[in-house]
Write an enzyme that holds these catalytic residues in place. Structure first.
Site, PDB file in Angstrom:
ATOM      1  CB  ALA A 114     -52.913 -19.861-107.848  1.00 43.70           C
TER       2      ALA A 114
ATOM      3  CE1 TYR B 268     -47.779 -22.862-110.185  1.00 50.67           C
ATOM      4  CE2 TYR B 268     -45.833 -22.182-109.192  1.00 50.67           C
ATOM      5  CZ  TYR B 268     -46.605 -22.005-110.122  1.00 50.67           C
ATOM      6  OH  TYR B 268     -46.693 -21.321-111.256  1.00 50.67           O
TER       7      TYR B 268
ATOM      8  CD  GLU C 115     -48.532 -39.862-112.415  1.00 51.01           C
ATOM      9  OE1 GLU C 115     -49.067 -38.799-112.640  1.00 51.01           O
ATOM     10  OE2 GLU C 115     -47.286 -40.044-112.684  1.00 51.01           O
TER      11      GLU C 115
END
Length: 131
Positions: free
Chosen positions: A47, A49, A56
Site C-alpha cells: 500500500a 508504493y 526481477e
C-alpha cells in the site's frame, strides 16, 4: 523440453503468484544460474508504493540470499502488448550481478518476445569499476 522453454514456462507460472492488489499488473521472472538452477520472481506490491518490489529484483534477491551470484539468463514476462521492459532499478541490479553480455528474454502477451542483453538494457551502468 528445451531449457529455454522451461525458463519461459517458469516465468509464466510466476504471473499467477504475483501480489498485485493495487496495480493489477503481474510480472514474472525466471533467473537462471550458471549451473542451471532457476529462481522464480514475482512483483510484490505494498500500500506504500515505494516498498513494492519488482519480479526481477525478487528473483535476484532470492538467488543471492542463497549464495548464488553467477547467472546465465533472465526471462521477464508480463501481460503487456509488446515485450515487457524492466524498470531502471531492476536494470541496475542486473548490472550489479551480471556480465553485460548476459542474455535477457523479454516476453509480452501472446508470447511476443525480444532478446537483449544486460548491457543493451543499461549501457554505461554504474558498477564497481566506477569506484
Amino acid at each position: 523440453m528445451t531449457a529455454k522453454k522451461e525458463w519461459l514456462e517458469t516465468a509464466e507460472t510466476a504471473l499467477e503468484k504475483a501480489y498485485v492488489p493495487y496495480s493489477k499488473f503481474p510480472v514474472g521472472a525466471c533467473l537462471v544460474t550458471d549451473t542451471g538452477e532457476m529462481y522464480q520472481g514475482v512483483n510484490i506490491e505494498n500500500a506504500s508504493y515505494g516498498l513494492t518490489n519488482c519480479a526481477e529484483r525478487t528473483a535476484f534477491f532470492k538467488a543471492v540470499s542463497e549464495g548464488n551470484r553467477n547467472f546465465q539468463h533472465l526471462v521477464i514476462i508480463g501481460n503487456t502488448p509488446e515485450p515487457i521492459s524492466p524498470c531502471g532499478a531492476c536494470r541496475q541490479v542486473m548490472a550489479e550481478f551480471c556480465e553485460p553480455t548476459m542474455p535477457v528474454t523479454l516476453v509480452g502477451k501472446n508470447g511476443v518476445t525480444m532478446e537483449t542483453t544486460v548491457g543493451e538494457l543499461l549501457p554505461y551502468a554504474f558498477t564497481e569499476k566506477d569506484f
